[in-house]
Design a protein around this motif. Structure first.
Motif, mmCIF file in Angstrom:
data_model
loop_
_atom_site.group_PDB
_atom_site.id
_atom_site.type_symbol
_atom_site.label_atom_id
_atom_site.label_comp_id
_atom_site.label_asym_id
_atom_site.label_seq_id
_atom_site.Cartn_x
_atom_site.Cartn_y
_atom_site.Cartn_z
ATOM 1 N N PHE A 179 0.846 -1.187 0.000
ATOM 2 C CA PHE A 179 0.000 0.000 0.000
ATOM 3 C C PHE A 179 0.882 1.238 0.000
ATOM 4 C CE2 PHE A 179 0.593 -0.976 4.501
ATOM 5 C CZ PHE A 179 0.943 0.257 5.035
ATOM 6 N N THR A 180 0.251 2.369 -0.294
ATOM 7 C CA THR A 180 0.924 3.660 -0.257
ATOM 8 C C THR A 180 0.094 4.619 0.582
ATOM 9 O OG1 THR A 180 1.851 3.324 -2.467
ATOM 10 C CG2 THR A 180 1.794 5.580 -1.652
ATOM 11 N N LEU A 181 0.754 5.324 1.492
ATOM 12 C CA LEU A 181 0.095 6.374 2.269
ATOM 13 C C LEU A 181 0.585 7.728 1.762
ATOM 14 C CD1 LEU A 181 0.308 5.025 5.948
ATOM 15 C CD2 LEU A 181 -1.414 4.555 4.193
ATOM 16 N N TYR A 182 -0.346 8.638 1.587
ATOM 17 C CA TYR A 182 -0.022 9.950 1.029
ATOM 18 C C TYR A 182 -0.064 11.035 2.102
ATOM 19 C CZ TYR A 182 -0.496 7.607 -3.419
ATOM 20 O OH TYR A 182 -0.312 6.739 -4.469
ATOM 21 N N PRO A 183 0.785 12.041 1.975
ATOM 22 C CA PRO A 183 0.830 13.109 2.981
ATOM 23 C C PRO A 183 -0.528 13.781 3.159
ATOM 24 C CG PRO A 183 2.712 13.271 1.495
ATOM 25 C CD PRO A 183 1.793 12.249 0.904
ATOM 26 N N GLY A 184 -0.878 14.041 4.413
ATOM 27 C CA GLY A 184 -2.095 14.768 4.713
ATOM 28 C C GLY A 184 -3.373 13.976 4.558
ATOM 29 N N SER A 185 -3.293 12.648 4.513
ATOM 30 C CA SER A 185 -4.485 11.814 4.353
ATOM 31 C C SER A 185 -4.864 11.176 5.684
ATOM 32 C CB SER A 185 -4.234 10.715 3.319
ATOM 33 O OG SER A 185 -3.866 11.290 2.085
ATOM 34 N N PHE A 186 -6.124 10.743 5.771
ATOM 35 C CA PHE A 186 -6.660 10.141 6.994
ATOM 36 C C PHE A 186 -7.121 8.731 6.647
ATOM 37 C CE2 PHE A 186 -8.472 11.418 11.237
ATOM 38 C CZ PHE A 186 -8.939 10.173 11.595
ATOM 39 N N TYR A 187 -6.544 7.730 7.337
ATOM 40 C CA TYR A 187 -6.837 6.330 7.060
ATOM 41 C C TYR A 187 -7.373 5.630 8.312
ATOM 42 C CZ TYR A 187 -3.702 7.186 3.092
ATOM 43 O OH TYR A 187 -3.096 7.699 1.963
ATOM 44 N N PHE A 188 -8.385 4.801 8.118
ATOM 45 C CA PHE A 188 -8.801 3.861 9.147
ATOM 46 C C PHE A 188 -8.300 2.482 8.753
ATOM 47 C CE2 PHE A 188 -12.216 7.000 10.083
ATOM 48 C CZ PHE A 188 -12.015 7.115 11.454
ATOM 49 N N LEU A 189 -7.718 1.772 9.709
ATOM 50 C CA LEU A 189 -7.307 0.379 9.513
ATOM 51 C C LEU A 189 -8.252 -0.489 10.334
ATOM 52 C CD1 LEU A 189 -5.283 -1.763 8.500
ATOM 53 C CD2 LEU A 189 -3.921 -1.304 10.568
ATOM 54 N N THR A 190 -9.009 -1.351 9.665
ATOM 55 C CA THR A 190 -10.011 -2.148 10.342
ATOM 56 C C THR A 190 -9.724 -3.635 10.163
ATOM 57 O OG1 THR A 190 -11.540 -2.327 8.463
ATOM 58 C CG2 THR A 190 -11.706 -0.338 9.823
ATOM 59 N N GLY A 191 -10.491 -4.434 10.883
ATOM 60 C CA GLY A 191 -10.346 -5.884 10.804
ATOM 61 C C GLY A 191 -10.695 -6.508 12.125
ATOM 62 N N THR A 231 -0.696 16.377 8.881
ATOM 63 C CA THR A 231 -0.267 15.084 9.409
ATOM 64 C C THR A 231 -1.042 13.944 8.755
ATOM 65 O OG1 THR A 231 0.394 15.980 11.559
ATOM 66 C CG2 THR A 231 -0.163 13.641 11.498
ATOM 67 N N THR A 232 -0.327 12.916 8.343
ATOM 68 C CA THR A 232 -0.956 11.693 7.852
ATOM 69 C C THR A 232 -1.391 10.871 9.063
ATOM 70 O OG1 THR A 232 0.408 11.670 5.865
ATOM 71 C CG2 THR A 232 -0.598 9.584 6.509
ATOM 72 N N VAL A 233 -2.673 10.522 9.135
ATOM 73 C CA VAL A 233 -3.233 9.848 10.307
ATOM 74 C C VAL A 233 -3.654 8.433 9.936
ATOM 75 C CG1 VAL A 233 -5.086 9.874 12.031
ATOM 76 C CG2 VAL A 233 -4.028 12.031 11.300
ATOM 77 N N VAL A 234 -3.257 7.461 10.767
ATOM 78 C CA VAL A 234 -3.683 6.068 10.614
ATOM 79 C C VAL A 234 -4.272 5.614 11.941
ATOM 80 C CG1 VAL A 234 -3.032 3.707 10.031
ATOM 81 C CG2 VAL A 234 -1.833 5.634 8.961
ATOM 82 N N VAL A 235 -5.576 5.344 11.963
ATOM 83 C CA VAL A 235 -6.279 4.930 13.172
ATOM 84 C C VAL A 235 -6.736 3.487 13.006
ATOM 85 C CG1 VAL A 235 -8.275 5.310 14.660
ATOM 86 C CG2 VAL A 235 -7.042 7.275 13.717
ATOM 87 N N ALA A 236 -6.229 2.589 13.840
ATOM 88 C CA ALA A 236 -6.693 1.206 13.843
ATOM 89 C C ALA A 236 -7.878 1.096 14.799
ATOM 90 C CB ALA A 236 -5.576 0.266 14.279
ATOM 91 N N THR A 237 -8.968 0.535 14.323
ATOM 92 C CA THR A 237 -10.162 0.419 15.157
ATOM 93 C C THR A 237 -11.029 -0.729 14.681
ATOM 94 O OG1 THR A 237 -12.097 1.615 16.015
ATOM 95 C CG2 THR A 237 -11.463 2.059 13.728
#
Length: 241
Positions: A30-42, A195-201
């Protein structure tokens, strides 16, 4: 501009195993881009925490390639890793507060490490504690705080220095719904600053609270891409830091 030069994080065919056990993560790209907001689920056991460990450089993969801030972090000398980690804010499930420090001093720690003077530190730390509702507990040590209060201190510490990447592992798991939403708004505000944000939930209700967010889903150690988050940069422009 190519995805590689435009990205802040890039995983290519990454695998992770602990010891001789089977892989807990397989063929992660995967690729994460500057200033993006991601949720990581599972589901529980899908590999979310393991993937976050790779993102905040606590674990090296068993195979594959990881680039971060334009560098191959797998071959990066260990002596350079601390400088990279200072560019990443991390919210751990177990909080990892320094037990002999007050709430104020725990939150102030990243600013002190960065070299800020005590005069410069007081206002931003006080403002952050006010934001998370702990201004009255600033002198309390972690052992005297509830689980939810410790969680809020951990989040305040992670975001105080405006990191380039914020990685949060179940950051709203120990707070009530009202505070969970307030903390999510704090992450959004930081995201708008670049800020690039990655939230696992595992909380599917959170996924609808951030309209511009992208979703990555882990299933038994493999990553699916329900929103195109892994292939394309977001359409919106990130705010300048």
């Amino acid at each position: 501009m190519s995805a590689e030069t435009d990205s802040i994080v890039q995983f290519d065919n990454v695998g992770l195993r602990y010891g001789t056990d089977r892989e807990v993560l397989s063929d992660i790209s995967f690729t994460l881009y500057p200033g993006s907001f991601y949720f990581l689920t599972g589901a529980s056991g899908a590999g979310k925490t393991s993937m976050l460990k790779l993102l905040y450089l606590a674990q090296r993969p068993s195979r594959g390639m990881i680039r971060m801030f334009g560098h191959d972090v797998i071959t990066l000398p260990r002596s350079r890793l601390p400088a990279f980690r200072r560019r990443i804010g991390t919210v751990f499930q177990d909080f990892r507060l320094v037990p002999h420090l007050s709430a104020f001093d725990n939150v102030a720690l990243p600013l002190r490490i960065s070299g800020m003077s005590e005069g410069e530190i007081r206002k931003p730390v006080t403002d952050m504690l006010n934001w998370v509702g702990l201004e009255h507990r600033s002198h309390a040590r972690p052992e005297t705080l509830s689980g939810g209060e410790q969680q809020r201190v951990a989040i305040a510490r992670a975001v105080i220095a405006r990191p380039e990447i914020l990685v949060a592992d179940e950051p709203t798991g120990n707070v009530d719904p009202e505070m969970a939403l307030k903390l999510l708004r704090l992450f959004e505000a930081l995201n708008r600053l670049g800020t690039t944000v990655v939230v696992a939930t595992h909380d599917v209700h959170l996924l609808r609270k951030v309209p511009d967010s992208l979703i990555m889903r882990l299933d038994k150690g493999r990553l699916s891409d329900p929103t195109g988050a892994l292939r394309y940069p977001p359409r919106r422009e990130a705010a300048a830091p």
